[in-house]
Design a protein around this motif. Structure first.
Motif, PDB file in Angstrom:
ATOM      1  N   LYS A  48     -15.323 -10.995 -14.395  1.00  0.00           N
ATOM      2  CA  LYS A  48     -14.648  -9.934 -15.137  1.00  0.00           C
ATOM      3  C   LYS A  48     -15.693  -8.989 -15.701  1.00  0.00           C
ATOM      4  O   LYS A  48     -16.780  -9.391 -16.073  1.00  0.00           O
ATOM      5  N   ARG A  66     -13.063  -7.576  -8.024  1.00  0.00           N
ATOM      6  CA  ARG A  66     -12.763  -7.948  -6.649  1.00  0.00           C
ATOM      7  C   ARG A  66     -13.863  -7.381  -5.765  1.00  0.00           C
ATOM      8  O   ARG A  66     -14.556  -6.446  -6.151  1.00  0.00           O
ATOM      9  N   ARG A 119     -18.745  -5.175  -5.121  1.00  0.00           N
ATOM     10  CA  ARG A 119     -17.874  -5.789  -6.124  1.00  0.00           C
ATOM     11  C   ARG A 119     -17.579  -4.767  -7.203  1.00  0.00           C
ATOM     12  O   ARG A 119     -18.495  -4.179  -7.782  1.00  0.00           O
ATOM     13  N   LYS A 170     -10.870  -4.314 -10.143  1.00  0.00           N
ATOM     14  CA  LYS A 170      -9.672  -4.452  -9.308  1.00  0.00           C
ATOM     15  C   LYS A 170      -8.876  -3.151  -9.200  1.00  0.00           C
ATOM     16  O   LYS A 170      -8.354  -2.817  -8.130  1.00  0.00           O
ATOM     17  N   SER A 171      -8.801  -2.386 -10.279  1.00  0.00           N
ATOM     18  CA  SER A 171      -7.996  -1.162 -10.295  1.00  0.00           C
ATOM     19  C   SER A 171      -8.534  -0.068  -9.370  1.00  0.00           C
ATOM     20  O   SER A 171      -7.806   0.853  -9.019  1.00  0.00           O
ATOM     21  N   ARG A 178      -5.088  -3.276  -2.686  1.00  0.00           N
ATOM     22  CA  ARG A 178      -4.755  -4.623  -2.202  1.00  0.00           C
ATOM     23  C   ARG A 178      -4.035  -4.477  -0.873  1.00  0.00           C
ATOM     24  O   ARG A 178      -3.177  -3.611  -0.704  1.00  0.00           O
ATOM     25  N   GLY A 217       0.613  -4.086  -5.751  1.00  0.00           N
ATOM     26  CA  GLY A 217       0.153  -5.461  -5.909  1.00  0.00           C
ATOM     27  C   GLY A 217       1.272  -6.463  -6.084  1.00  0.00           C
ATOM     28  O   GLY A 217       1.109  -7.472  -6.743  1.00  0.00           O
ATOM     29  N   SER A 249      -8.910  -7.078  -0.772  1.00  0.00           N
ATOM     30  CA  SER A 249      -9.140  -5.802  -1.445  1.00  0.00           C
ATOM     31  C   SER A 249     -10.027  -4.897  -0.603  1.00  0.00           C
ATOM     32  O   SER A 249     -10.943  -5.357   0.071  1.00  0.00           O
TER      33      SER A 249
END
Length: 97
Positions: A6, A17, A25, A28-29, A33, A47, A55
């Protein structure tokens, strides 16, 4: 960055992700996905679709890298080729608009 995968931004943590194309890396936003539906890789921008997700940065460049590396079958843990037409059309629509 913490070890739990995180990233902390302004006091809040955001899940990380890895893009299957460029292997960078990120939060996530910032990634799209994708899931497999009947042998085809389809975008899942909300999602919410069931199944294993992979991703990808929402760019044709990362899609081409993922294709070249044969990353989608590995990410989805399936054998054989997957159809990428729907995903390509979606990403082309994002580049135009």
């Amino acid at each position: 960055m913490s070890r739990q995968g995180k990233l902390e931004r302004s006091g809040r943590t955001a899940p990380l992700r890895t893009c299957v194309g460029c292997r960078v890396r990120t939060v996530k936003s910032e990634l799209l996905r994708t899931v497999v539906v009947e042998g085809a890789v389809v975008p899942d921008p909300r999602g919410r679709l069931p199944g294993r997700g992979a991703s990808l940065h929402p760019s044709l460049r990362c899609l081409e890298l993922a294709e070249r590396r044969k990353a989608f079958p590995r990410a989805f843990r399936v054998e054989g080729p997957l159809e990428l037409g729907a995903l390509r059309v979606y990403l082309e629509g994002l580049d135009v608009g």
